[in-house]
Design a protein around this motif. Sequence first.
Motif, PDB file in Angstrom:
ATOM      1  N   HIS A   1      -4.461  -0.906  -4.271  1.00 23.52           N
ATOM      2  CA  HIS A   1      -5.745  -0.627  -4.900  1.00 23.52           C
ATOM      3  C   HIS A   1      -5.760  -0.918  -6.385  1.00 23.52           C
ATOM      4  O   HIS A   1      -4.740  -0.857  -7.057  1.00 23.52           O
ATOM      5  CB  HIS A   1      -6.109   0.853  -4.728  1.00 23.52           C
ATOM      6  CG  HIS A   1      -6.439   1.217  -3.335  1.00 23.52           C
ATOM      7  ND1 HIS A   1      -6.406   2.493  -2.883  1.00 23.52           N
ATOM      8  CD2 HIS A   1      -6.788   0.472  -2.272  1.00 23.52           C
ATOM      9  CE1 HIS A   1      -6.733   2.532  -1.610  1.00 23.52           C
ATOM     10  NE2 HIS A   1      -6.954   1.301  -1.220  1.00 23.52           N
ATOM     11  N   ARG A   2      -6.964  -1.165  -6.859  1.00 23.74           N
ATOM     12  CA  ARG A   2      -7.245  -1.249  -8.288  1.00 23.74           C
ATOM     13  C   ARG A   2      -8.188  -0.075  -8.567  1.00 23.74           C
ATOM     14  O   ARG A   2      -9.210   0.071  -7.908  1.00 23.74           O
ATOM     15  CB  ARG A   2      -7.917  -2.584  -8.586  1.00 23.74           C
ATOM     16  CG  ARG A   2      -7.992  -2.892 -10.022  1.00 23.74           C
ATOM     17  CD  ARG A   2      -8.438  -4.340 -10.214  1.00 23.74           C
ATOM     18  NE  ARG A   2      -8.670  -4.570 -11.609  1.00 23.74           N
ATOM     19  CZ  ARG A   2      -7.758  -5.053 -12.432  1.00 23.74           C
ATOM     20  NH1 ARG A   2      -6.577  -5.376 -11.983  1.00 23.74           N
ATOM     21  NH2 ARG A   2      -8.029  -5.214 -13.697  1.00 23.74           N
TER      22      ARG A   2
ATOM     23  N   GLU B   1       3.519   7.227   6.289  1.00 21.59           N
ATOM     24  CA  GLU B   1       4.502   8.273   6.601  1.00 21.59           C
ATOM     25  C   GLU B   1       5.454   8.497   5.433  1.00 21.59           C
ATOM     26  O   GLU B   1       5.835   9.619   5.129  1.00 21.59           O
ATOM     27  CB  GLU B   1       5.290   7.870   7.847  1.00 21.59           C
ATOM     28  CG  GLU B   1       6.219   8.938   8.359  1.00 21.59           C
ATOM     29  CD  GLU B   1       6.859   8.540   9.660  1.00 21.59           C
ATOM     30  OE1 GLU B   1       8.074   8.795   9.798  1.00 21.59           O
ATOM     31  OE2 GLU B   1       6.174   7.983  10.536  1.00 21.59           O
ATOM     32  N   GLU B   2       5.809   7.393   4.771  1.00 21.37           N
ATOM     33  CA  GLU B   2       6.694   7.462   3.609  1.00 21.37           C
ATOM     34  C   GLU B   2       6.111   6.578   2.520  1.00 21.37           C
ATOM     35  O   GLU B   2       5.640   5.476   2.795  1.00 21.37           O
ATOM     36  CB  GLU B   2       8.091   6.965   3.984  1.00 21.37           C
ATOM     37  CG  GLU B   2       9.086   6.995   2.845  1.00 21.37           C
ATOM     38  CD  GLU B   2      10.465   6.532   3.287  1.00 21.37           C
ATOM     39  OE1 GLU B   2      11.363   7.383   3.392  1.00 21.37           O
ATOM     40  OE2 GLU B   2      10.638   5.314   3.533  1.00 21.37           O
ATOM     41  N   ILE B   3       6.119   7.092   1.306  1.00 20.41           N
ATOM     42  CA  ILE B   3       5.667   6.300   0.166  1.00 20.41           C
ATOM     43  C   ILE B   3       6.808   6.246  -0.850  1.00 20.41           C
ATOM     44  O   ILE B   3       7.735   7.052  -0.804  1.00 20.41           O
ATOM     45  CB  ILE B   3       4.372   6.862  -0.466  1.00 20.41           C
ATOM     46  CG1 ILE B   3       4.519   8.342  -0.828  1.00 20.41           C
ATOM     47  CG2 ILE B   3       3.191   6.641   0.456  1.00 20.41           C
ATOM     48  CD1 ILE B   3       3.269   8.960  -1.440  1.00 20.41           C
TER      49      ILE B   3
ATOM     50  N   GLY C   1       0.801  -1.225   0.000  1.00 13.68           N
ATOM     51  CA  GLY C   1       0.000   0.000   0.000  1.00 13.68           C
ATOM     52  C   GLY C   1       0.827   1.264   0.000  1.00 13.68           C
ATOM     53  O   GLY C   1       0.336   2.339  -0.362  1.00 13.68           O
ATOM     54  N   ALA C   2       2.093   1.186   0.411  1.00 17.39           N
ATOM     55  CA  ALA C   2       2.982   2.359   0.453  1.00 17.39           C
ATOM     56  C   ALA C   2       3.674   2.610  -0.879  1.00 17.39           C
ATOM     57  O   ALA C   2       4.462   3.547  -1.005  1.00 17.39           O
ATOM     58  CB  ALA C   2       4.018   2.197   1.561  1.00 17.39           C
ATOM     59  N   ILE C   3       3.361   1.807  -1.874  1.00 14.54           N
ATOM     60  CA  ILE C   3       3.877   2.037  -3.224  1.00 14.54           C
ATOM     61  C   ILE C   3       2.883   2.953  -3.938  1.00 14.54           C
ATOM     62  O   ILE C   3       1.690   2.663  -3.997  1.00 14.54           O
ATOM     63  CB  ILE C   3       4.034   0.712  -4.013  1.00 14.54           C
ATOM     64  CG1 ILE C   3       5.039  -0.217  -3.323  1.00 14.54           C
ATOM     65  CG2 ILE C   3       4.409   0.997  -5.462  1.00 14.54           C
ATOM     66  CD1 ILE C   3       6.465   0.299  -3.289  1.00 14.54           C
ATOM     67  N   ALA C   4       3.376   4.058  -4.462  1.00 13.59           N
ATOM     68  CA  ALA C   4       2.541   4.978  -5.236  1.00 13.59           C
ATOM     69  C   ALA C   4       2.665   4.587  -6.704  1.00 13.59           C
ATOM     70  O   ALA C   4       3.619   4.957  -7.375  1.00 13.59           O
ATOM     71  CB  ALA C   4       2.987   6.421  -5.015  1.00 13.59           C
TER      72      ALA C   4
ATOM     73  N   LEU D   1       1.010  16.533 -16.488  1.00 12.26           N
ATOM     74  CA  LEU D   1      -0.183  15.730 -16.750  1.00 12.26           C
ATOM     75  C   LEU D   1      -1.249  16.035 -15.701  1.00 12.26           C
ATOM     76  O   LEU D   1      -0.922  16.257 -14.528  1.00 12.26           O
ATOM     77  CB  LEU D   1       0.150  14.233 -16.669  1.00 12.26           C
ATOM     78  CG  LEU D   1       1.165  13.700 -17.665  1.00 12.26           C
ATOM     79  CD1 LEU D   1       1.457  12.228 -17.381  1.00 12.26           C
ATOM     80  CD2 LEU D   1       0.671  13.878 -19.082  1.00 12.26           C
ATOM     81  N   VAL D   2      -2.505  16.021 -16.133  1.00 13.60           N
ATOM     82  CA  VAL D   2      -3.595  16.080 -15.164  1.00 13.60           C
ATOM     83  C   VAL D   2      -3.432  14.848 -14.283  1.00 13.60           C
ATOM     84  O   VAL D   2      -3.275  13.729 -14.782  1.00 13.60           O
ATOM     85  CB  VAL D   2      -4.972  16.065 -15.875  1.00 13.60           C
ATOM     86  CG1 VAL D   2      -6.096  15.960 -14.858  1.00 13.60           C
ATOM     87  CG2 VAL D   2      -5.125  17.299 -16.753  1.00 13.60           C
ATOM     88  N   THR D   3      -3.440  15.054 -12.961  1.00  9.59           N
ATOM     89  CA  THR D   3      -3.113  13.960 -12.039  1.00  9.59           C
ATOM     90  C   THR D   3      -4.116  13.864 -10.909  1.00  9.59           C
ATOM     91  O   THR D   3      -4.567  14.876 -10.371  1.00  9.59           O
ATOM     92  CB  THR D   3      -1.696  14.179 -11.442  1.00  9.59           C
ATOM     93  OG1 THR D   3      -0.763  14.279 -12.514  1.00  9.59           O
ATOM     94  CG2 THR D   3      -1.299  13.038 -10.528  1.00  9.59           C
ATOM     95  N   VAL D   4      -4.436  12.628 -10.553  1.00  7.81           N
ATOM     96  CA  VAL D   4      -5.234  12.310  -9.376  1.00  7.81           C
ATOM     97  C   VAL D   4      -4.330  11.539  -8.425  1.00  7.81           C
ATOM     98  O   VAL D   4      -3.594  10.647  -8.856  1.00  7.81           O
ATOM     99  CB  VAL D   4      -6.471  11.456  -9.744  1.00  7.81           C
ATOM    100  CG1 VAL D   4      -7.184  10.956  -8.499  1.00  7.81           C
ATOM    101  CG2 VAL D   4      -7.417  12.246 -10.636  1.00  7.81           C
ATOM    102  N   VAL D   5      -4.378  11.895  -7.140  1.00  3.58           N
ATOM    103  CA  VAL D   5      -3.600  11.196  -6.124  1.00  3.58           C
ATOM    104  C   VAL D   5      -4.573  10.479  -5.190  1.00  3.58           C
ATOM    105  O   VAL D   5      -5.475  11.104  -4.629  1.00  3.58           O
ATOM    106  CB  VAL D   5      -2.695  12.166  -5.329  1.00  3.58           C
ATOM    107  CG1 VAL D   5      -1.933  11.417  -4.240  1.00  3.58           C
ATOM    108  CG2 VAL D   5      -1.725  12.885  -6.263  1.00  3.58           C
ATOM    109  N   ASP D   6      -4.383   9.191  -5.036  1.00  2.17           N
ATOM    110  CA  ASP D   6      -5.194   8.343  -4.167  1.00  2.17           C
ATOM    111  C   ASP D   6      -5.112   8.855  -2.728  1.00  2.17           C
ATOM    112  O   ASP D   6      -4.034   8.925  -2.140  1.00  2.17           O
ATOM    113  CB  ASP D   6      -4.665   6.911  -4.259  1.00  2.17           C
ATOM    114  CG  ASP D   6      -5.464   5.886  -3.482  1.00  2.17           C
ATOM    115  OD1 ASP D   6      -6.311   6.261  -2.653  1.00  2.17           O
ATOM    116  OD2 ASP D   6      -5.212   4.684  -3.712  1.00  2.17           O
TER     117      ASP D   6
END
Length: 158
Positions: A70-71, A126-128, A47-50, A114-119
């Motif tokens: 997530h998917r 704390e760190e990704i 989950g800490a991987i972006a 780029l237009v970006t969405v962040v989960d």
Amino acid sequence: MSEHLHPRSRIVSDALRAAGIPGQIVVLPDAASTAALAAAALGIEVGAIANSLVFWSDGEPLLVMTSGAHRVDTAALAERLGRGSITRASVDQVREATGQAIGGVAPTGHPAPLVTVVDEDLAGFEEIWAAGGTPHTVFPLTFDQLVALTGGRVLPVV
């Protein structure tokens, strides 16, 4: 140090430095082209991987920085953004939009923003870690740094 990096990773490293993000690009011994592989290589929760996922929506690329756990629900995200459909970008569209290959797409270092969405769920860490421009490179940052770096809109993506 960045002079020893792949040219795509040097571009990402330069963009991080320009943004004031101190995280250094780490070269992994094996390709980590999926969130699970990257998490295993780093010894962290998936989950800490972006994940940097490129989609196509309303005639333009859309970068979604999602938690590796997530998917992306593209129909729900399209509705939240008030867009038509959101579909996976082709290999060629990803390369054209980012200058990077699938499996190594970084949140920065693209030919144009780029237009970006962040989960929003990435805020729980704390760190990704994000890809550094190739499947062999990653770098650490915080959620706030990711949002600032990408100019992304924080939303649920599932």
